[in-house]
Design a protein around this motif. Structure first.
Motif, PDB file in Angstrom:
ATOM      1  N   TYR A   1       6.914  -2.126 -32.439  1.00 39.60           N
ATOM      2  CA  TYR A   1       6.445  -2.838 -32.411  1.00 39.60           C
ATOM      3  C   TYR A   1       5.069  -2.532 -34.069  1.00 39.60           C
TER       4      TYR A   1
ATOM      5  N   HIS B   1      -5.678 -12.359 -30.062  1.00 38.75           N
ATOM      6  CA  HIS B   1      -6.073 -11.540 -31.207  1.00 38.75           C
ATOM      7  C   HIS B   1      -7.444 -12.006 -31.428  1.00 38.75           C
TER       8      HIS B   1
ATOM      9  N   GLU C   1       1.873  -5.101 -28.951  1.00 35.58           N
ATOM     10  CA  GLU C   1       2.439  -6.684 -29.480  1.00 35.58           C
ATOM     11  C   GLU C   1       2.803  -7.640 -28.837  1.00 35.58           C
TER      12      GLU C   1
ATOM     13  N   HIS D   1      -2.100  -1.920 -33.582  1.00 37.17           N
ATOM     14  CA  HIS D   1      -2.800  -1.785 -32.583  1.00 37.17           C
ATOM     15  C   HIS D   1      -4.243  -0.945 -32.875  1.00 37.17           C
TER      16      HIS D   1
ATOM     17  N   LEU E   1      -3.072  -8.077 -36.934  1.00 40.62           N
ATOM     18  CA  LEU E   1      -3.566  -6.960 -35.733  1.00 40.62           C
ATOM     19  C   LEU E   1      -4.505  -6.147 -35.806  1.00 40.62           C
TER      20      LEU E   1
END
Lengths: 411, 409
Positions: free
Chosen positions: A172, A70, B212, A177, A17
């Protein structure tokens, strides 16, 4: 279609990610993002390729739900960079690209013969953005990280906690991110610089440093006043330090694991809350002033919780908001995705079509542009899905040449 | 040359967007912070220099407004609006977080401002988006993160404890990251010959797409993740990864050993610390170290030997972590290639030799106080167009005259 970034081509080695999130933005805004993956290891460097969630009972390297989320709107090609021919193809691709992006551990791309100097020799104005946990210099540059480790190192985990408890951290990879956001910013900043000066550069992004910038006031309290955030009794991160607010917290509501956030910014907010709650403690003159409420937050929170426990989280949030007090139900995924007009009405969950998975909803972008809005229709690429298309369209190869490369194990 | 040198940004002072303005200003943009008479309330937020409240002593203000110039305009007066229009005519970007409708009432919305600046990029940050009636209602960082998803995923195994919001205005920060991404995108579009435009940024939406797997486990399969102490919220609960070390500090054990080489390193470490006698599972570490070829991970939970080897790897990490200081655990794991980490407080991270060696600590001179202070440094390194704090945060109205005098009538 024409997008804000349509003139740019990105030679993209990112994954997971922290990297893929960066080029997702660029692709949704029109950039031609070409993911390069290893055919021998089936692109498994990006572990999300083949892991859950899956849309159905099928399993496989093309079916990871996170990968699809993603990597929308990107092209995917395979290159076996152990071979000289694949390296030559990569050189040709770099020559026709505006930026090269990767989030390997430091040194991986260089070990294949593609450090910045080599890429610059191919294309002098190339923008190269590397994103790893500790950056490419400094004592820890060989260390490995993933999101939770970046968060641990940079203070983000420690500062998410309740008093008397260990760190709660983030449930998370917040810094995957966010590392991706900084990577996308870095790519675009370097492209802006190139547009204005003709000069390329190598941007060294260390996710831990990006993370460290996110607790600025706490750091200045340390450097200026010498006050550490590590204290005998940890402050509650559900409370508000800067500015002080009370009550300010997350309170239980009717039902199982149902919660409500309330923030009283001022004495006026407190009066409004009191008028709504109508409890004896709301009229306690000692609590009329913010300073007194701040000094007595444990007791205050107990009273509030006794009151909120009797109510539905959505109904009470609405009632508080209507009286002018900031409040929000702690929403579960299904509530905010399927039953919240503020996400669906914003068009936040577009449906992308993946070649094998079919139509799947994905995270959209939380913005809208009046002239060049984002666009997500195509799902993440299957392994090597666009190899032939890219090699013929971008590099001018013939179908026969591509077939021969496939035969030789180059692609 | 700084990447954004010569790009003028007007920032209408509001707490949620302060960080976006800083990110642009530290990359060289000419950010002009517009405050109302009396100043933005954030000027009076703690912590304060020497814990003494006072004008220009807020460290909160210092942090969020580096590299900006500050002016005062009363947008509720015709003179103030006239000055604002003159300023807008000189600007590339307007960054604001006003309640929807306010700028229209003032005659200063995008539709009005393009008359004086046709290629303006106007970025509006609101709690739920410009067209959502909920954006008229009050919101704070806490309510953004609670309603937007992050809070559901953060907290403890014990669900009688409330879920947790992390420190640092991360809900606002996420909105700011998207505001900056939007501005850079719109600038690139303009540099390619495109027009200016209006961009609508929703804080709620930004939080929603920064969770996420919480979002995509639901989107893909309709599954709901559950929060766990110090590790990812998950649909199927997972084993602990956070350990209290011998010095009382915590570490994250990261990804446990998976290769024969890593099992060998763990075995060596257990022996080095003299822990082999009290760790009978060391025999499985040895089996792991001597394993022929890579492990077939699909056998985990199905083949007893492979399962025991992997379980011994995780247990060895926890055992070692409990016997040595957190920092030694972090360094020891990383030396053998295991991505583990110490759970630092912000100041401990800031003082770590790695970040010092990379020059992350920067000095900012406060000419008004005759002193310099150390600030957090660059989030990214662009050697050809560097990040730099070009000046301390502005005092109230410090640049009003300078800026207004430079504008065309």
């Amino acid at each position: 279609m024409h997008g804000a970034l349509s003139k740019y081509r990105i030679c993209d080695f990112t994954g997971q990610l922290a990297g893929a999130g960066a080029t997702k933005w660029l692709a949704a805004l029109g950039a031609e993002v070409i993911r390069i993956e290893d055919p021998v290891r089936q692109g498994r460097w990006d572990i999300l390729r083949g892991i859950e969630p899956f849309v159905d009972e099928r399993r496989g390297i093309d079916l990871g739900g996170g990968f699809n989320n993603h990597n929308t709107e990107k092209y995917g090609i395979t290159l076996n960079l152990r071979t000289d021919k694949a390296k030559e193809i990569l050189r040709e691709l770099i020559a026709k690209s505006d930026a090269v992006t990767e989030n390997f551990a430091a040194g991986v791309l260089a070990s294949w013969g593609f450090d910045y100097e080599a890429m610059k020799a191919i294309r002098p104005d190339i923008v190269y953005v590397s994103n790893c946990g500790f950056g490419h210099t400094g004592p820890y540059h060989r260390f490995k990280t993933w999101g939770p480790i970046v968060q641990a190192i940079s203070g983000i985990t420690f500062t998410s906690a309740l008093p008397g408890q260990p760190p709660a951290g983030w449930g998370y990879s917040y810094m995957d991110h966010t590392g991706g956001y900084y990577m996308a910013m870095a790519i675009m900043l370097a492209l802006i610089h190139r547009e204005r000066t003709g000069e390329g550069q190598w941007v060294d992004l260390a996710c831990t440093e990006a993370g460290l910038t996110l607790n600025g006031p706490a750091l200045l309290d340390w450097t200026v006043n010498g006050r550490p955030w590590r204290q005998d009794v940890q402050p509650s991160s559900n409370r508000s330090q800067w500015p002080p607010m009370a009550p300010h917290g997350i309170y239980p509501c009717a039902g199982d694991d149902e919660w409500l956030a309330i923030a009283c910014r001022s004495d006026a907010d407190w009066q409004s809350l009191g008028a709504l709650a109508g409890q004896d403690w709301c009229r306690d003159p000692a609590w009329a002033q913010m300073t007194n409420r701040l000094a007595d937050q444990d007791r205050l929170d107990e009273r509030i919780a006794e009151w909120t426990r009797e109510h539905d989280k959505f109904e009470l949030a609405r009632a508080l908001l209507d009286t002018g007090v900031p409040a929000a139900a702690v929403q579960k995924p299904g509530e905010r995705v399927d039953h919240d007009p503020s996400t669906s009405g914003f068009g936040l969950w577009p449906t992308a079509t993946h070649t094998q998975m079919g139509r799947v909803r994905v995270d959209g972008l939380p913005v809208h542009f009046s002239e060049t809005d984002w666009h997500i229709e195509r799902g993440g690429p299957c392994l090597g899905e666009h190899t032939e298309e890219v090699l013929t369209r971008v590099l001018g190869m013939t179908g026969d040449e591509v077939a021969a490369l496939r035969e030789e194990g180059v692609i | 040359m700084s990447a954004l040198a010569g790009i003028r940004v007007i920032e209408l002072a509001r707490e949620p967007i302060a960080f976006a303005g800083k990110l642009l200003a530290d990359m060289g943009a000419d950010v002009i912070l517009v405050e109302p008479p009396g100043g933005d309330p954030c000027r009076r937020y703690p912590p304060f220099l020497d814990d003494q409240p006072g004008d220009d002593r807020s460290l909160y203000w210092w942090h969020y407004h580096t590299s900006k110039r500050g002016i005062v305009l009363d947008l509720d007066s015709e003179a103030g609006r006239r000055d604002f229009r003159r300023l807008a005519a000189s600007a590339d970007v307007l960054l604001e977080a006003e309640a929807p409708g306010r700028l229209r009432e003032l005659g200063l919305d995008y539709a009005n401002l393009v008359e004086v600046r046709p290629d303006l990029i106007h970025v509006a940050v609101t709690p739920f988006g410009r067209n959502d009636p909920k954006s008229q209602l009050p919101a704070t960082d806490l309510t953004v993160l609670a309603g937007g998803g992050p809070v559901w995923s953060c907290g403890y195994d014990d669900h009688s404890l409330p879920p947790v919001r992390g420190l640092g205005n991360q809900g606002y920060n996420t909105g700011c990251h998207y505001a900056v991404l939007s501005i850079l995108t719109a600038l690139l579009h303009r540099l390619s010959g495109g027009r200016g435009q209006f961009v609508d940024v929703s804080l709620h939406a930004a939080a929603n797409v920064t969770t996420e797997a919480a979002s995509y486990a639901w989107l893909v399969k309709g599954d709901t993740v559950q929060r766990q102490t110090g590790r990812h919220a998950a649909v199927q609960l997972t084993g602990e990864t956070q350990v209290r070390c011998a010095d009382g500090r915590y570490a994250n054990t990261g990804v446990p050993p998976r290769t024969p080489k890593e099992f060998g390193a763990m075995l060596g470490w257990v022996r080095e610390l003299g822990l082999e006698d009290e760790f009978p599972e060391a025999v499985f570490l040895e089996m792991g170290a001597n394993w022929e070829g890579p492990f077939d991970l699909s056998l985990l939970g199905r083949d007893d030997t492979v399962t025991a080897i992997f379980s011994a790897g995780r247990d060895a990490l926890k055992l070692i972590a409990g016997r040595i200081p957190a920092y030694d655990f972090f360094i020891g794991c990383q030396r053998v290639g295991l991505p583990a980490g110490i759970i630092y407080s912000p100041e401990e991270a800031f003082e770590d030799e790695h970040f010092k060696a990379r020059g992350f600590q920067v000095d900012v001179h406060h000419d008004d106080l005759g002193r310099s202070f150390r600030y957090p440094g660059a989030p990214y390194r662009l050697p050809a167009s560097p990040w730099r704090i070009s000046r301390r945060a502005p005092r109230l109205g410090e640049h009003t005259e300078e800026v207004l005098n430079s504008l065309a009538d």
